[in-house]
Write a protein that holds these residues in place. Structure first.
Motif, mmCIF file in Angstrom:
data_model
loop_
_atom_site.group_PDB
_atom_site.id
_atom_site.type_symbol
_atom_site.label_atom_id
_atom_site.label_comp_id
_atom_site.label_asym_id
_atom_site.label_seq_id
_atom_site.Cartn_x
_atom_site.Cartn_y
_atom_site.Cartn_z
ATOM 1 N N ILE A 156 -3.026 5.540 8.027
ATOM 2 C CA ILE A 156 -3.934 6.629 7.649
ATOM 3 C C ILE A 156 -5.264 6.489 8.385
ATOM 4 N N LEU A 157 -5.795 5.279 8.448
ATOM 5 C CA LEU A 157 -7.041 5.048 9.171
ATOM 6 C C LEU A 157 -6.876 5.299 10.666
ATOM 7 N N SER A 158 -5.686 5.032 11.170
ATOM 8 C CA SER A 158 -5.408 5.285 12.581
ATOM 9 C C SER A 158 -5.397 6.776 12.881
ATOM 10 N N ARG A 159 -4.884 7.580 11.963
ATOM 11 C CA ARG A 159 -4.819 9.027 12.183
ATOM 12 C C ARG A 159 -6.200 9.632 12.411
ATOM 13 N N CYS A 160 -7.186 9.138 11.681
ATOM 14 C CA CYS A 160 -8.530 9.705 11.833
ATOM 15 C C CYS A 160 -9.374 8.916 12.826
ATOM 16 N N SER B 299 0.813 -1.218 0.000
ATOM 17 C CA SER B 299 0.000 0.000 0.000
ATOM 18 C C SER B 299 0.848 1.271 0.000
ATOM 19 N N SER B 300 2.121 1.164 0.393
ATOM 20 C CA SER B 300 2.992 2.353 0.392
ATOM 21 C C SER B 300 3.706 2.543 -0.945
ATOM 22 N N TYR C 36 -0.664 3.475 -3.557
ATOM 23 C CA TYR C 36 -1.822 2.590 -3.675
ATOM 24 C C TYR C 36 -2.774 2.791 -2.493
ATOM 25 N N ALA C 37 -2.245 3.158 -1.334
ATOM 26 C CA ALA C 37 -3.108 3.434 -0.182
ATOM 27 C C ALA C 37 -4.074 4.565 -0.494
#
Length: 647
Positions: free
Chosen positions: A336-340, A141-142, A196-197
């Motif tokens: 990214i999902l963790s950030r929000c 994904s990176s 890709y993320a």
């Protein structure tokens, strides 16, 4: 660690000492916790000086450590525990932090991962971040999607992400960032290139089909097991932020309520818990292998939800250790999902799924059908045991908020009468101290009596606790023997069996005394229990009121024998009423040991401080309670145990 070990410990990357005699900023604790977790885990100790020679000074920081622990877990998404210690009235508070999961740094406020550099805290250096991300192998994904551009991303999806990030992390400045800068800051774009993320989370439908067509999620509702077309089907081939709420709407359309009653109140439990469902879906998005063909399938049935995602578990992860090893395959997506705030606890959240399933008395997640190419998880939505819900309510929210995932697993095992693994035994001791469970065997635990009563299962308690009465007697006897000729007060025996009532402990003591294993010396709160094999060799003060010394059982006097073969000390000892034994218990024990019947004159000698009439009144009360019965008349009457009546 003991207080002495703490005073001698070396302060460094894994342990931090703070005096904090008053308050301590929570945000500062978050930074230290992040740095410690990123260095392999450790402790923050409040109430001890950091300079040597260390001293205990006491701390009033975080007066509600249970709530602080919960807040830390919510922010850090790792396991956190705490311990309170006391030295001469000075309070010591210790928070313990687990190590970060493989391949993911632990972030504090503002999404910053902290790092120890000598005595200083600094944001984690980029080279360290790269090393961590490389730990779990290549992160697809990176990678940069070669032909993708910013035009391939849906601004609506980015706006949803932005607002979620602002609300969850309280960062209003993010609203002012451009789309390009926002994507760069969260790592979805690198030097203007699209990862890709970014495509998986924010991509348009057209872009997904062109660049990564397997990034698809399919929902189906099936009313039965029959083959053939589903009753409803929707396919999502676009950025995750564009459809994750729609998925829940579809599932919630057929989300039946289950009812249970607690006293006069009736409560509803949804068949499908929203947090659990969202976490399972996020788990599939973070963990699927996007280099495999195939889609994520979410199949809803009336009583369960089945989620399938391409790609098996990562190497080293199994259904047995899935709660301990957390390593998402697509680390940038999880980041990214963790950030929000969408992803719980470092991108996996499986512990949350287990906890909520247990709290709602449902079956644990089922991984049947998982293999090296596919992960299948089944959430059974039906309540397995409604009495378990009553028990959970009885424990209370405050106590539940302090529970770790292991605590919930222990509760679940006890409810199903399963053995607790050795690795969890230490945690079980805490639940015993809280009076929630009690040990009834070497590796057998049951809930305390009050919880079975709440659930209307007092008979189950009697059955389970009775199976290992000898074990509890052994614990009491072992403690009494360990005190030797010092003696053991009743309050210490309550500490040995904290979940037992005073009456239960008295019954166990009486059983041992009737068999000659222990004796009692003293009166009222000063009474002490001794092992008959280790009686004290010197006289003992038995009655402070009368200020008399009685001889111990190992000695005799010239007038020591009465009609029943007891010393004067024995008879006086038995007469006393104190924390552990009542006069009725004394009489009952003696009657039980004399199967041929006991005349009242012998019973009167057991209680020399009682008048003969008072002893008779006590015997009549015991007879009215069905404990004993008498045969014969007047002075020749004999008293028997009621249990012997049938014989």
């Amino acid at each position: 660690m003991t207080i002495k070990e703490l005073l001698d410990a070396k302060e460094g990357e894994n342990i931090e000492f703070k005096e904090a005699k008053g308050n301590f900023p929570f945000d500062e604790l978050l930074k230290y916790a992040s740095a410690i977790a990123n260095r392999g885990g450790g402790k923050v100790v409040f109430g001890i000086t950091d300079r040597r020679p260390r001293r205990v000074v006491g701390s009033q920081a975080f007066k509600q450590p249970e709530q602080t622990r919960k807040n830390l877990i919510d922010r850090l998404r790792i396991n956190v525990d705490f311990e309170l210690m006391d030295q001469n009235g000075l309070r010591i508070l210790i928070f313990s932090f687990a190590s970060r999961p493989a391949g993911l740094p632990v972030q504090a406020k503002d999404g910053v991962a902290w790092w120890r550099d000598g005595d200083s805290l600094i944001p984690m250096p980029p080279e360290v971040l790269r090393e961590i991300y490389n730990e779990a192998g290549h992160d697809f994904s990176s990678d940069i999607c070669p032909k993708a551009t910013f035009a391939d991303l849906d601004k609506k999806a980015i706006d949803i992400f932005r607002e979620t990030w602002v609300e969850k992390r309280a960062l209003p400045r993010i609203r002012n960032l451009s789309y390009h800068q926002l994507l760069e800051d969260c790592g979805a774009a690198i030097d203007g290139n699209i990862t890709y993320a970014a495509l998986i989370l924010f991509g348009t439908e057209k872009a997904i089909r062109r660049h990564l067509s397997q990034a698809e999620t399919i929902f189906e509702y099936r009313s039965s097991e029959a083959a053939g077309p589903s009753q409803q089907r929707e396919e999502f081939q676009k950025g995750f932020f564009l459809y994750h709420d729609r998925l829940w709407e579809l599932i919630n359309l057929r989300n039946d309520k289950q009812h249970y009653q607690d006293g006069l109140f009736i409560f509803d439990i949804s068949t499908f818990n929203e947090r659990v469902v969202r976490e399972v879906v996020l788990n599939a998005v973070c963990h699927r292998n996007y280099q495999y063909s195939g889609s994520i399938f979410i199949r809803q049935y009336q009583d369960r939800l089945v989620v399938e995602s391409p790609g098996g578990f990562l190497p080293g992860i199994t259904t047995d250790n899935i709660l301990d090893k957390q390593a998402p395959r697509n680390r940038l997506i999880a980041e990214i999902l963790s950030r929000c705030g969408l992803v719980e606890r470092s991108g996996q959240g499986m512990d949350l799924i287990y906890e909520l399933s247990i709290k709602e008395a449902k079956a644990l997640p089922d991984f049947t059908g998982t293999d090296s190419h596919l992960v299948r998880i089944t959430l059974n939505g039906m309540i397995v045991d409604k009495s378990m819900l009553l028990l959970i309510n009885k424990i209370g929210k405050d106590a539940l908020n302090s529970f770790s995932t292991v605590d919930f697993l222990i509760i679940n095992m006890v409810s199903r009468e399963q053995k607790i693994p050795d690795i969890m035994r230490q945690r079980a001791k805490r639940l015993i101290d809280l009076g929630i469970i009690e040990r009834v065997g070497q590796n057998r635990f049951i809930f305390s009596r009050r919880y079975y009563n709440t659930a209307g299962k007092s008979g189950v308690y009697t059955r389970l606790s009775g199976l290992d009465k000898d074990y509890n007697i052994g614990l009491l006897l072992k403690h009494i023997e360990s005190k030797g000729d010092i003696g053991t007060p009743f309050r210490e025996l309550q500490q040995v069996l904290p979940s037992h009532s005073r009456g239960q402990i008295k019954s166990l003591l009486n059983a041992m005394r009737s068999k000659g294993k222990i004796v009692l010396k003293g009166s009222t709160r000063n009474a002490l229990w001794y092992s008959t094999e280790r009686l004290p060799q010197s006289p003992i003060l038995l009655d402070k009121k009368q200020n008399r010394l009685y001889e111990s059982q190992t000695k005799t006097t010239k007038n020591n024998k009465g009609p029943i073969g007891q010393t004067k000390a024995d008879r006086s000892e038995a007469a006393l009423i104190h924390d552990g034994v009542s006069a009725a218990d004394v009489l009952l024990d003696y009657i039980r040991s004399h199967k041929d019947g006991t005349p009242i004159r012998e019973l009167h000698r057991l209680l020399p401080e009682y008048s003969r009439e008072r002893v008779k009144v006590l015997l009549r009360r015991m007879r009215a309670d069905g404990m004993i019965f008498s045969q014969g008349t007047t002075r020749n009457a004999l008293w028997f145990l009621a249990d012997d009546l049938a014989h």
